[in-house]
Design a protein around this motif. Structure first.
Motif, PDB file in Angstrom:
ATOM      1  N   VAL A 198       0.986  -1.129  -0.097  1.00 39.62           N
ATOM      2  CA  VAL A 198       0.008  -0.030  -0.026  1.00 39.62           C
ATOM      3  C   VAL A 198       0.853   1.090  -0.023  1.00 39.62           C
ATOM      4  CG1 VAL A 198      -1.693   1.233   1.275  1.00 39.62           C
ATOM      5  CG2 VAL A 198      -1.766  -1.144   1.294  1.00 39.62           C
ATOM      6  N   PHE A 199       0.766   2.117  -0.926  1.00 35.18           N
ATOM      7  CA  PHE A 199       1.842   3.188  -1.111  1.00 35.18           C
ATOM      8  C   PHE A 199       1.163   4.153  -0.278  1.00 35.18           C
ATOM      9  CE2 PHE A 199       3.393   1.190  -5.051  1.00 35.18           C
ATOM     10  CZ  PHE A 199       5.040   1.287  -4.808  1.00 35.18           C
ATOM     11  N   VAL A 200       2.143   5.175   0.274  1.00 33.14           N
ATOM     12  CA  VAL A 200       1.881   6.334   1.057  1.00 33.14           C
ATOM     13  C   VAL A 200       2.582   7.280   0.511  1.00 33.14           C
ATOM     14  CG1 VAL A 200       1.325   7.265   3.317  1.00 33.14           C
ATOM     15  CG2 VAL A 200       1.075   4.749   2.917  1.00 33.14           C
ATOM     16  N   SER A 201       2.050   8.464  -0.242  1.00 32.36           N
ATOM     17  CA  SER A 201       2.736   9.367  -0.794  1.00 32.36           C
ATOM     18  C   SER A 201       2.200  10.773  -0.531  1.00 32.36           C
ATOM     19  CB  SER A 201       2.983   8.956  -2.159  1.00 32.36           C
ATOM     20  OG  SER A 201       3.711  10.190  -2.905  1.00 32.36           O
ATOM     21  N   ALA A 202       2.909  11.880  -0.639  1.00 35.86           N
ATOM     22  CA  ALA A 202       2.631  13.250  -0.681  1.00 35.86           C
ATOM     23  C   ALA A 202       2.063  13.620  -1.952  1.00 35.86           C
ATOM     24  CB  ALA A 202       3.701  13.951  -0.201  1.00 35.86           C
ATOM     25  N   HIS A 203       2.445  12.695  -2.983  1.00 35.87           N
ATOM     26  CA  HIS A 203       1.937  13.144  -4.385  1.00 35.87           C
ATOM     27  C   HIS A 203       1.073  12.152  -5.185  1.00 35.87           C
ATOM     28  CE1 HIS A 203       5.381  15.862  -3.876  1.00 35.87           C
ATOM     29  NE2 HIS A 203       6.183  15.037  -3.439  1.00 35.87           N
ATOM     30  N   GLU A 204       0.163  12.586  -5.986  1.00 31.64           N
ATOM     31  CA  GLU A 204      -0.915  11.699  -6.701  1.00 31.64           C
ATOM     32  C   GLU A 204      -0.262  11.286  -7.840  1.00 31.64           C
ATOM     33  OE1 GLU A 204      -4.451  13.592  -6.836  1.00 31.64           O
ATOM     34  OE2 GLU A 204      -4.969  13.925  -4.876  1.00 31.64           O
ATOM     35  N   ASP A 205       0.790  11.797  -8.487  1.00 27.66           N
ATOM     36  CA  ASP A 205       1.331  11.660  -9.790  1.00 27.66           C
ATOM     37  C   ASP A 205       1.770  10.415 -10.013  1.00 27.66           C
ATOM     38  OD1 ASP A 205       0.877  14.494  -9.727  1.00 27.66           O
ATOM     39  OD2 ASP A 205       2.920  15.047  -9.920  1.00 27.66           O
ATOM     40  N   TYR A 206       2.091   9.495  -8.978  1.00 18.98           N
ATOM     41  CA  TYR A 206       2.743   8.266  -9.297  1.00 18.98           C
ATOM     42  C   TYR A 206       1.697   7.155  -9.067  1.00 18.98           C
ATOM     43  CZ  TYR A 206       7.075  10.727  -8.058  1.00 18.98           C
ATOM     44  OH  TYR A 206       8.050  11.534  -8.193  1.00 18.98           O
ATOM     45  N   ALA A 207       0.238   7.331  -9.017  1.00 21.29           N
ATOM     46  CA  ALA A 207      -0.705   6.471  -9.022  1.00 21.29           C
ATOM     47  C   ALA A 207      -0.687   5.376 -10.100  1.00 21.29           C
ATOM     48  CB  ALA A 207      -1.939   7.042  -8.714  1.00 21.29           C
ATOM     49  N   LEU A 208      -0.566   5.721 -11.168  1.00 16.08           N
ATOM     50  CA  LEU A 208      -0.415   4.910 -12.620  1.00 16.08           C
ATOM     51  C   LEU A 208       0.561   3.999 -12.141  1.00 16.08           C
ATOM     52  CD1 LEU A 208      -1.458   7.020 -15.715  1.00 16.08           C
ATOM     53  CD2 LEU A 208      -2.813   5.134 -14.558  1.00 16.08           C
ATOM     54  N   ASN A 209       1.875   4.532 -12.140  1.00  9.83           N
ATOM     55  CA  ASN A 209       2.895   3.530 -12.018  1.00  9.83           C
ATOM     56  C   ASN A 209       2.716   2.608 -10.754  1.00  9.83           C
ATOM     57  OD1 ASN A 209       4.060   6.441 -12.554  1.00  9.83           O
ATOM     58  ND2 ASN A 209       5.035   5.071 -13.800  1.00  9.83           N
ATOM     59  N   PRO A 249      -4.586 -10.159  -6.182  1.00 10.51           N
ATOM     60  CA  PRO A 249      -5.130  -9.537  -7.684  1.00 10.51           C
ATOM     61  C   PRO A 249      -4.150  -8.648  -8.176  1.00 10.51           C
ATOM     62  CG  PRO A 249      -6.977  -9.523  -6.111  1.00 10.51           C
ATOM     63  CD  PRO A 249      -5.775  -9.955  -5.404  1.00 10.51           C
ATOM     64  N   ARG A 250      -4.039  -8.285  -9.380  1.00  8.15           N
ATOM     65  CA  ARG A 250      -2.927  -7.271  -9.758  1.00  8.15           C
ATOM     66  C   ARG A 250      -3.254  -5.856  -9.238  1.00  8.15           C
ATOM     67  NH1 ARG A 250      -1.977  -3.844 -14.121  1.00  8.15           N
ATOM     68  NH2 ARG A 250      -4.048  -4.251 -15.013  1.00  8.15           N
ATOM     69  N   ARG A 251      -4.633  -5.563  -9.247  1.00 12.03           N
ATOM     70  CA  ARG A 251      -5.003  -4.286  -9.148  1.00 12.03           C
ATOM     71  C   ARG A 251      -6.028  -4.321  -8.310  1.00 12.03           C
ATOM     72  NH1 ARG A 251      -7.597  -1.922 -14.632  1.00 12.03           N
ATOM     73  NH2 ARG A 251      -7.574  -3.879 -15.632  1.00 12.03           N
ATOM     74  N   ALA A 252      -6.408  -3.017  -7.306  1.00 14.37           N
ATOM     75  CA  ALA A 252      -7.636  -2.752  -6.642  1.00 14.37           C
ATOM     76  C   ALA A 252      -8.334  -1.681  -7.161  1.00 14.37           C
ATOM     77  CB  ALA A 252      -7.060  -2.294  -5.181  1.00 14.37           C
ATOM     78  N   HIS A 253      -7.969  -1.018  -8.328  1.00 14.77           N
ATOM     79  CA  HIS A 253      -8.544   0.107  -8.801  1.00 14.77           C
ATOM     80  C   HIS A 253      -8.568   0.014 -10.276  1.00 14.77           C
ATOM     81  CE1 HIS A 253      -6.971   1.716  -4.967  1.00 14.77           C
ATOM     82  NE2 HIS A 253      -8.125   2.703  -5.047  1.00 14.77           N
ATOM     83  N   PHE A 254      -9.582   0.609 -10.800  1.00 19.07           N
ATOM     84  CA  PHE A 254      -9.511   1.237 -12.375  1.00 19.07           C
ATOM     85  C   PHE A 254      -9.066   2.716 -12.404  1.00 19.07           C
ATOM     86  CE2 PHE A 254     -12.634  -2.376 -12.485  1.00 19.07           C
ATOM     87  CZ  PHE A 254     -11.976  -3.178 -13.443  1.00 19.07           C
ATOM     88  N   THR A 255      -8.059   2.968 -13.466  1.00 16.55           N
ATOM     89  CA  THR A 255      -7.589   4.329 -13.685  1.00 16.55           C
ATOM     90  C   THR A 255      -8.409   4.963 -14.803  1.00 16.55           C
ATOM     91  OG1 THR A 255      -5.460   3.558 -13.185  1.00 16.55           O
ATOM     92  CG2 THR A 255      -5.652   5.717 -14.306  1.00 16.55           C
ATOM     93  N   VAL A 256      -8.969   6.043 -14.383  1.00 23.23           N
ATOM     94  CA  VAL A 256      -9.772   7.003 -15.355  1.00 23.23           C
ATOM     95  C   VAL A 256      -9.332   8.082 -15.503  1.00 23.23           C
ATOM     96  CG1 VAL A 256     -12.379   7.806 -15.516  1.00 23.23           C
ATOM     97  CG2 VAL A 256     -12.025   5.711 -14.485  1.00 23.23           C
ATOM     98  N   HIS A 257      -9.288   8.395 -16.799  1.00 19.83           N
ATOM     99  CA  HIS A 257      -8.726   9.730 -17.365  1.00 19.83           C
ATOM    100  C   HIS A 257      -9.917  10.678 -17.469  1.00 19.83           C
ATOM    101  CE1 HIS A 257      -4.512   8.584 -17.634  1.00 19.83           C
ATOM    102  NE2 HIS A 257      -4.932   7.560 -18.035  1.00 19.83           N
ATOM    103  N   LEU A 284      -7.019  12.561 -13.155  1.00 17.42           N
ATOM    104  CA  LEU A 284      -6.591  10.947 -12.674  1.00 17.42           C
ATOM    105  C   LEU A 284      -7.591  10.431 -11.623  1.00 17.42           C
ATOM    106  CD1 LEU A 284      -5.086   8.306 -13.528  1.00 17.42           C
ATOM    107  CD2 LEU A 284      -3.561   9.222 -12.050  1.00 17.42           C
ATOM    108  N   LEU A 285      -8.542   9.520 -12.078  1.00 17.96           N
ATOM    109  CA  LEU A 285      -9.168   9.290 -10.902  1.00 17.96           C
ATOM    110  C   LEU A 285      -8.845   7.609 -10.856  1.00 17.96           C
ATOM    111  CD1 LEU A 285     -12.733  10.684 -11.975  1.00 17.96           C
ATOM    112  CD2 LEU A 285     -10.939  11.790 -10.387  1.00 17.96           C
ATOM    113  N   LEU A 286      -9.220   7.447  -9.593  1.00 15.35           N
ATOM    114  CA  LEU A 286      -9.058   5.826  -9.141  1.00 15.35           C
ATOM    115  C   LEU A 286     -10.422   5.440  -8.546  1.00 15.35           C
ATOM    116  CD1 LEU A 286      -5.475   6.025  -7.396  1.00 15.35           C
ATOM    117  CD2 LEU A 286      -6.085   5.254  -9.868  1.00 15.35           C
TER     118      LEU A 286
END
Length: 254
Positions: free
Chosen positions: A84-95, A136-144, A149-151
């Motif tokens: 579970v990532f904990v970051s001050a920035h949203e920019d890395y969500a896709l990665n 599972p590989r993911r917990a979210h779908f990424t929406v532009h 960028l929405l999760l």
């Protein structure tokens, strides 16, 4: 069952805050803080020594960053802890979701959001039923959407329907457009979604039942023909079931 937690963050105050939050939510989400590290090298050794269930991982750190560390953990074998990532920035969500993260928290983290993440990990890993499952590989779908960028959590999705070159993702509150293919989603999340039609996947937990009704032209039945349809939780919409998929859906609602 208590979840074993390991914190990785180069800032001491960030590690201390997470430790306090974990203690605050311990009654709601039983957990044990088994270790902390300020860099990737210390984290690698600490994770081997403590064998945590979940790693709360910062991204921007000196030396090997959190994304690289998560990728390395993913290569270590089948007993990889949930990340579970904990970051001050949203920019890395896709990665983040490219390296198998199960959630992405933005600082400052609130107790309720951390509890939600721990519960999601427990559910996805089968901890609530006491059985081990493949992560599972993911917990979210990424929406532009425009400049956003929405999760969208997988657990919020009622169904996905292929339309032209996009896939419509439906939740209880609204629709989203994503670029994933139905076939790739079905392959990846077949324990979450079931195909009811060649162009539709439905969340298994969203199926309340089936009923006979008149459907439109769908490529497998003529317009106005009566056919079986899926009854969904929380929405009035009915989804047609193809003749090919009817035995599969019927088995789910018996």
């Amino acid at each position: 069952m208590s979840q074993r937690i390991f914190i990785v963050d180069d800032e001491e105050h960030a590690r201390s805050r997470l430790a306090i939050l974990l203690a605050d939510i311990a009654e709601e989400c039983p957990n044990e803080l088994v270790g902390q590290a300020s860099d990737a090298a210390g984290a690698l050794q600490g994770i081997v020594d403590t064998r945590p269930d979940i790693v709360l991982l910062d991204i921007q750190m000196p030396g090997m960053n959190g994304l690289d560390l998560a990728a390395r953990l993913a290569r270590e074998g089948e007993e990889m802890p949930a990340v579970v990532f904990v970051s001050a920035h949203e920019d890395y969500a896709l990665n983040a979701f490219d390296v198998h993260a199960l959630d992405y928290l933005v600082k400052p983290v609130r107790a309720a959001r951390l509890a939600q993440a721990l519960k999601r990990v427990a559910t996805l890993r089968g901890r609530s039923s006491g059985t081990a499952e493949a992560t599972p590989r993911r917990a979210h779908f990424t929406v532009h959407e425009r400049d956003r960028l929405l999760l969208v959590p997988v657990t919020d999705v009622l169904y996905l329907k292929a339309e032209l070159k996009y896939v419509t993702l439906r939740t209880r509150t609204r629709d989203y457009l994503i670029e994933d293919s139905l076939s790739s989603i079905e392959e990846e999340l077949d324990d979450v979604f079931v195909r009811v039609h060649r162009n539709t996947l439905v969340a298994r937990k969203a199926i309340m039942g089936v009923e006979r009704g008149v459907v439109g032209a769908d490529g497998e039945s003529e317009r106005g023909q009566e056919a079986w349809q899926v009854i969904l939780r929380d929405v009035a919409e009915r989804l047609p079931i193809s003749r090919r998929q009817w035995p599969v859906v019927k088995a789910l609602v018996r």
